[in-house]
Structure formats: C-alpha cells, structure tokens
Enzyme design. Structure first.
Site, short mmCIF file in Angstrom:
data_model
loop_
_atom_site.label_atom_id
_atom_site.label_comp_id
_atom_site.label_asym_id
_atom_site.label_seq_id
_atom_site.Cartn_x
_atom_site.Cartn_y
_atom_site.Cartn_z
N SER A 1 0.82 -1.21 0.00
CA SER A 1 0.00 0.00 0.00
C SER A 1 0.86 1.26 0.00
CB SER A 1 -0.91 0.00 1.23
OG SER A 1 -0.15 -0.15 2.43
N GLY B 1 -2.05 -4.32 1.40
CA GLY B 1 -2.10 -5.58 2.13
C GLY B 1 -1.18 -6.66 1.59
#
Length: 227
Positions: A55, A92
């Site tokens: 991310s 993630g």
C-alpha cells in the site's frame, strides 16, 4: 534562306538549353537548401520502471497522482527522459502474495524493477527467513525474464515492539538481499517520514501527500543513477 533557318534553330536551342539549366539549378538549390530539409529524428525507445510493492507504493489513502511512483513519473517527465512508471503496488500485499502475482506483471517489459515488499510481513510478525525466500524468488523471476533489467530494493523497518532480535533481523535482510543480488538499495523507504505524526495519516502507518513527497525523494536519490 536555309542558312538563316539553321541559324535560327541554333539560337532557339541555346535559349531552351539555358532555360533548362536555370530550372535545374533552381531545383537543385531548392533540394540542397537547408531551410527546406526536415531533420530526421530517431524516436527514443520508451523504457518501463515497475514499482512492485504494498500500500506504500499503491498510495493508500491518497489520490493516485500523490503516490510516490506518480511523483517519480513527474520528475522523469520534467527531465524529458524516456521512462514510463508502472505502479504495481497492492494494499495488504505480503511477500508471499507478491510471489504469486509477479508473473502477471512481468508480461510487460521491465527495464528497471523496484521491489518494495516485506512491510506487511513484518507487521504480522511473519518469519524473516520465509520473507527472504519469497523476496529472493521474486528477484529470481525478474532476472530470468529480463536479465538486463536494473534492480532496486527498498529497505524497511519494523517497530521495536516486535522484539529487538526480530527488528534487527528484519532490517538487515534488505541490505543482505541487495548485496547478494547486486541490487541498488534504498536504505529505508520511510526515512524522515516514519514515526512523524504530521507526515502520516490517522493510522500512523501510511504517509500523507506531504509524506509521499519525501518518499519520492528517498527513491529518487537512488533511482536517478540508474536512468
């Protein structure tokens, strides 16, 4: 009378020949006139830079134009360099997930590969040795597909509450991998940003737009020497 006719034909021939020479000279001059020539330009081949990561690379919580890979593209464009940045970040993503995803992204040519994975492994306390294996597998696949690609590894760190030994082992795996694989190393992607509240979003993990500007600088310091 015949003599006059022959003389007339001779004069006419000279006139026509003179006109033809002037016309040819005019055409030749036009052909050689530099102002009428268009310089042939050889198009520069565009190269791809793949940022492959979590991310942090995807720009979680930010507009896509604010993520550090987009800022790197802006810098490249301002310098008129023939590189296209591909943002392969995924929120993630773990090193294991990246290992399963890399082949799909390698379908497009990669000239420079920037690997930013491992942060989520560390936050989850996953085995450092397994993370090393996964990252090495990703590196090996890129090298196998594009042996001439230049490689960059983004270093990361975990909070001390993960335990001193774990934090040290995690931090050290990045320079170790970079050295083993002759990769350029970004020592710590979040340098000058990690742990600074005003440069991070409410979760305390993901940088703000201002924070990503610093990430872009951290990356550029290393990347610019490979372009």
């Amino acid at each position: 009378m015949l003599r006059k006719r022959l003389m007339g034909l001779f004069v006419l021939s000279l006139v026509l020949l003179s006109c033809g020479n002037r016309e040819n000279k005019s055409n030749t001059d036009k052909t050689l006139d530099s102002t009428d020539q268009k310089t042939a330009t050889v198009p520069t081949e565009q190269k791809n830079i793949l940022f492959f990561g979590t991310s942090l690379t995807a720009g979680y919580g930010l507009d896509p134009t604010e993520a550090y890979p987009a800022l790197i593209q802006n810098r490249i464009d301002s310098l008129q360099m023939p590189y296209k940045v591909i943002n392969g970040g995924l929120s993630g993503e773990t090193s294991a997930g990246g290992k399963g995803r890399i082949d799909w992204l390698l379908k497009q040519r990669v000239d420079i590969f920037v690997l930013e994975l491992g942060a989520n492994d560390g936050l989850r306390g996953l085995s450092v040795s397994q993370t090393v294996k996964n990252l090495q597998a990703i590196i090996d696949r890129v090298k196998a597909k594009y042996p001439d690609a230049k490689m960059v590894l983004a270093g990361m760190q975990v909070p001390p509450n993960m335990g001193a030994k774990y934090a040290a082992d995690f931090k050290n795996m990045f320079p170790d991998l970079a050295k083993k694989n002759r990769m350029a190393l970004i020592p710590f992607l979040l340098d000058k940003v990690g742990g600074v509240p005003r440069l991070n979003q409410a979760d305390g993990i993901h940088p703000t737009a201002e924070g990503d500007k610093i990430l872009a600088e951290n990356v550029w310091v290393v990347l610019k020497d490979l372009l």
